[in-house]
Design a protein around this motif. Structure first.
Motif, PDB file in Angstrom:
ATOM      1  N   VAL A 180       0.861  -1.180   0.000  1.00 31.49           N
ATOM      2  CA  VAL A 180       0.000   0.000   0.000  1.00 31.49           C
ATOM      3  C   VAL A 180       0.897   1.230   0.000  1.00 31.49           C
ATOM      4  CG1 VAL A 180      -0.214   0.054   2.530  1.00 31.49           C
ATOM      5  CG2 VAL A 180      -1.984   1.113   1.129  1.00 31.49           C
ATOM      6  N   ARG A 181       0.464   2.258  -0.728  1.00 30.68           N
ATOM      7  CA  ARG A 181       1.116   3.564  -0.715  1.00 30.68           C
ATOM      8  C   ARG A 181       0.078   4.569  -0.253  1.00 30.68           C
ATOM      9  NH1 ARG A 181       6.623   3.425  -0.832  1.00 30.68           N
ATOM     10  NH2 ARG A 181       7.145   1.493  -1.873  1.00 30.68           N
ATOM     11  N   VAL A 182       0.531   5.594   0.488  1.00 25.64           N
ATOM     12  CA  VAL A 182      -0.405   6.537   1.100  1.00 25.64           C
ATOM     13  C   VAL A 182      -0.121   7.961   0.619  1.00 25.64           C
ATOM     14  CG1 VAL A 182      -1.381   7.377   3.266  1.00 25.64           C
ATOM     15  CG2 VAL A 182      -0.467   5.047   3.145  1.00 25.64           C
ATOM     16  N   VAL A 183      -1.140   8.569   0.018  1.00 28.55           N
ATOM     17  CA  VAL A 183      -1.082   9.984  -0.326  1.00 28.55           C
ATOM     18  C   VAL A 183      -1.610  10.719   0.904  1.00 28.55           C
ATOM     19  CG1 VAL A 183      -1.989  11.825  -1.808  1.00 28.55           C
ATOM     20  CG2 VAL A 183      -1.372   9.602  -2.800  1.00 28.55           C
ATOM     21  N   VAL A 184      -0.683  11.293   1.696  1.00 26.02           N
ATOM     22  CA  VAL A 184      -1.052  12.025   2.909  1.00 26.02           C
ATOM     23  C   VAL A 184      -1.175  13.494   2.527  1.00 26.02           C
ATOM     24  CG1 VAL A 184      -0.450  12.553   5.297  1.00 26.02           C
ATOM     25  CG2 VAL A 184       0.325  10.401   4.269  1.00 26.02           C
ATOM     26  N   LEU A 185      -2.382  14.036   2.699  1.00 25.43           N
ATOM     27  CA  LEU A 185      -2.650  15.437   2.363  1.00 25.43           C
ATOM     28  C   LEU A 185      -2.941  16.216   3.630  1.00 25.43           C
ATOM     29  CD1 LEU A 185      -5.038  14.943  -0.637  1.00 25.43           C
ATOM     30  CD2 LEU A 185      -2.844  16.101  -0.725  1.00 25.43           C
ATOM     31  N   ASP A 186      -2.369  17.416   3.708  1.00 20.94           N
ATOM     32  CA  ASP A 186      -2.713  18.265   4.843  1.00 20.94           C
ATOM     33  C   ASP A 186      -3.814  19.236   4.427  1.00 20.94           C
ATOM     34  OD1 ASP A 186      -1.405  20.359   3.510  1.00 20.94           O
ATOM     35  OD2 ASP A 186       0.152  20.608   5.032  1.00 20.94           O
ATOM     36  N   VAL A 187      -4.219  20.088   5.349  1.00 19.02           N
ATOM     37  CA  VAL A 187      -5.363  20.970   5.152  1.00 19.02           C
ATOM     38  C   VAL A 187      -5.128  22.019   4.059  1.00 19.02           C
ATOM     39  CG1 VAL A 187      -4.780  22.670   6.936  1.00 19.02           C
ATOM     40  CG2 VAL A 187      -7.177  22.171   6.443  1.00 19.02           C
ATOM     41  N   VAL A 195      -3.128   2.441  -3.832  1.00 16.46           N
ATOM     42  CA  VAL A 195      -2.790   3.767  -3.326  1.00 16.46           C
ATOM     43  C   VAL A 195      -4.051   4.334  -2.688  1.00 16.46           C
ATOM     44  CG1 VAL A 195      -1.865   6.047  -3.889  1.00 16.46           C
ATOM     45  CG2 VAL A 195      -1.115   4.033  -5.203  1.00 16.46           C
ATOM     46  N   VAL A 196      -3.908   4.864  -1.480  1.00 11.26           N
ATOM     47  CA  VAL A 196      -5.032   5.394  -0.705  1.00 11.26           C
ATOM     48  C   VAL A 196      -4.696   6.804  -0.237  1.00 11.26           C
ATOM     49  CG1 VAL A 196      -5.755   3.093   0.070  1.00 11.26           C
ATOM     50  CG2 VAL A 196      -4.143   4.407   1.457  1.00 11.26           C
ATOM     51  N   THR A 197      -5.708   7.516   0.233  1.00 13.63           N
ATOM     52  CA  THR A 197      -5.477   8.855   0.782  1.00 13.63           C
ATOM     53  C   THR A 197      -5.695   8.853   2.288  1.00 13.63           C
ATOM     54  OG1 THR A 197      -7.778   9.446   0.381  1.00 13.63           O
ATOM     55  CG2 THR A 197      -6.173  10.152  -1.271  1.00 13.63           C
ATOM     56  N   VAL A 198      -4.994   9.758   2.947  1.00  8.52           N
ATOM     57  CA  VAL A 198      -5.264  10.124   4.335  1.00  8.52           C
ATOM     58  C   VAL A 198      -5.245  11.648   4.341  1.00  8.52           C
ATOM     59  CG1 VAL A 198      -4.346  10.206   6.686  1.00  8.52           C
ATOM     60  CG2 VAL A 198      -4.332   8.047   5.425  1.00  8.52           C
ATOM     61  N   ARG A 199      -6.339  12.246   4.762  1.00  9.08           N
ATOM     62  CA  ARG A 199      -6.437  13.711   4.826  1.00  9.08           C
ATOM     63  C   ARG A 199      -6.322  14.137   6.293  1.00  9.08           C
ATOM     64  NH1 ARG A 199      -8.079  16.219   0.102  1.00  9.08           N
ATOM     65  NH2 ARG A 199      -8.682  14.768  -1.548  1.00  9.08           N
ATOM     66  N   LEU A 200      -5.312  14.954   6.567  1.00 10.42           N
ATOM     67  CA  LEU A 200      -5.085  15.421   7.929  1.00 10.42           C
ATOM     68  C   LEU A 200      -5.925  16.666   8.200  1.00 10.42           C
ATOM     69  CD1 LEU A 200      -1.187  15.048   8.078  1.00 10.42           C
ATOM     70  CD2 LEU A 200      -2.941  13.421   8.833  1.00 10.42           C
ATOM     71  N   PRO A 201      -6.358  16.872   9.448  1.00 13.09           N
ATOM     72  CA  PRO A 201      -7.194  18.025   9.769  1.00 13.09           C
ATOM     73  C   PRO A 201      -6.424  19.341   9.866  1.00 13.09           C
ATOM     74  CG  PRO A 201      -6.823  16.699  11.734  1.00 13.09           C
ATOM     75  CD  PRO A 201      -6.196  15.956  10.586  1.00 13.09           C
ATOM     76  N   GLY A 202      -5.104  19.283   9.934  1.00 11.41           N
ATOM     77  CA  GLY A 202      -4.294  20.501  10.067  1.00 11.41           C
ATOM     78  C   GLY A 202      -3.141  20.501   9.086  1.00 11.41           C
ATOM     79  N   ARG A 203      -2.184  21.391   9.338  1.00 12.61           N
ATOM     80  CA  ARG A 203      -0.987  21.448   8.496  1.00 12.61           C
ATOM     81  C   ARG A 203      -0.116  20.224   8.752  1.00 12.61           C
ATOM     82  NH1 ARG A 203      -0.066  26.240   5.882  1.00 12.61           N
ATOM     83  NH2 ARG A 203       2.169  25.837   5.716  1.00 12.61           N
ATOM     84  N   GLY A 204       0.603  19.818   7.737  1.00 12.39           N
ATOM     85  CA  GLY A 204       1.461  18.644   7.847  1.00 12.39           C
ATOM     86  C   GLY A 204       2.539  18.821   8.896  1.00 12.39           C
ATOM     87  N   PRO A 205       2.668  17.857   9.792  1.00 16.39           N
ATOM     88  CA  PRO A 205       3.678  17.950  10.853  1.00 16.39           C
ATOM     89  C   PRO A 205       5.059  17.547  10.343  1.00 16.39           C
ATOM     90  CG  PRO A 205       2.517  15.882  11.046  1.00 16.39           C
ATOM     91  CD  PRO A 205       1.870  16.641   9.906  1.00 16.39           C
ATOM     92  N   ASP A 206       6.075  17.816  11.154  1.00 16.77           N
ATOM     93  CA  ASP A 206       7.391  17.253  10.883  1.00 16.77           C
ATOM     94  C   ASP A 206       7.291  15.739  11.014  1.00 16.77           C
ATOM     95  OD1 ASP A 206       8.643  19.657  10.418  1.00 16.77           O
ATOM     96  OD2 ASP A 206       9.449  19.840  12.452  1.00 16.77           O
TER      97      ASP A 206
END
Length: 172
Positions: free
Chosen positions: A17-24, A103-114
């Motif tokens: 699995v690959r993850v497209v992590v998107l921030d706000v 490939v899946v997405t994860v949408r974060l509720p805020g800005r991307g962290p370190d």
């Protein structure tokens, strides 16, 4: 159908699995990556993710890989549907991987962290030498060298919810 693979290294076949992590603010997390065993490959930008462990679903693996590689903790309900499906092969260390990937997405509720790399495997600590939260538009226009290779081209359709059945990619 998979074309004939190079007969260069032992083949490790697995599901991944690959993850497209998107921030706000619509930035995607990519790791700056290299393979110390194969310096001729140069460097590239890569989505977080990896192989499914025995008995794991893609949801379980996405949650685990994201936590291990980035320190970002999400639950299975935070992981989007596997609407991008692909088969790919690449060399990594002393094997040739042949992977059936989603490939899946994860949408974060805020800005991307370190990124917190405390749970990374030893080889990941060596391979991933940086990270960046890339604006989606910049990934599309700058077209950095990526894994998956067609990420800059396919990212807009994927984020728009289109189903993608990508042809086989012989990445390296």
């Amino acid at each position: 159908m998979t074309p004939e693979l190079p007969r260069d290294l032992p083949v490790l076949e697995r599901r991944a699995v690959r993850v497209v992590v998107l921030d706000v603010v619509e930035r995607v997390l990519l790791f700056h990556t290299r393979d110390p065993d194969h310096p001729r490959l140069g460097t590239w930008w890569e989505l977080p993710g990896g192989g499914l462990d025995p008995g794991e679903t893609y949801l379980d693996a996405a949650v685990r890989e994201l936590r291990e590689e980035t320190g970002i903790v999400v639950g299975p309900a935070d992981v989007g549907a596997p609407t991008w499906r692909r088969r790919a092969s690449f060399i990594h260390r002393q094997s040739r991987h042949l992977q059936d990937e989603v490939v899946v997405t994860v949408r974060l509720p805020g800005r991307g962290p370190d990124v917190d790399d405390a749970e990374r495997l030893d080889y990941e600590v060596e391979d991933y030498f940086g990270f960046r939260w890339w604006p989606v538009a910049e990934v599309v226009t700058a077209r950095p060298r990526c894994y998956p290779g067609r990420l800059p081209e396919l990212l807009p359709a994927f984020l728009a919810g289109e189903e993608i059945d990508e042809p086989f990619e012989l990445w390296s």
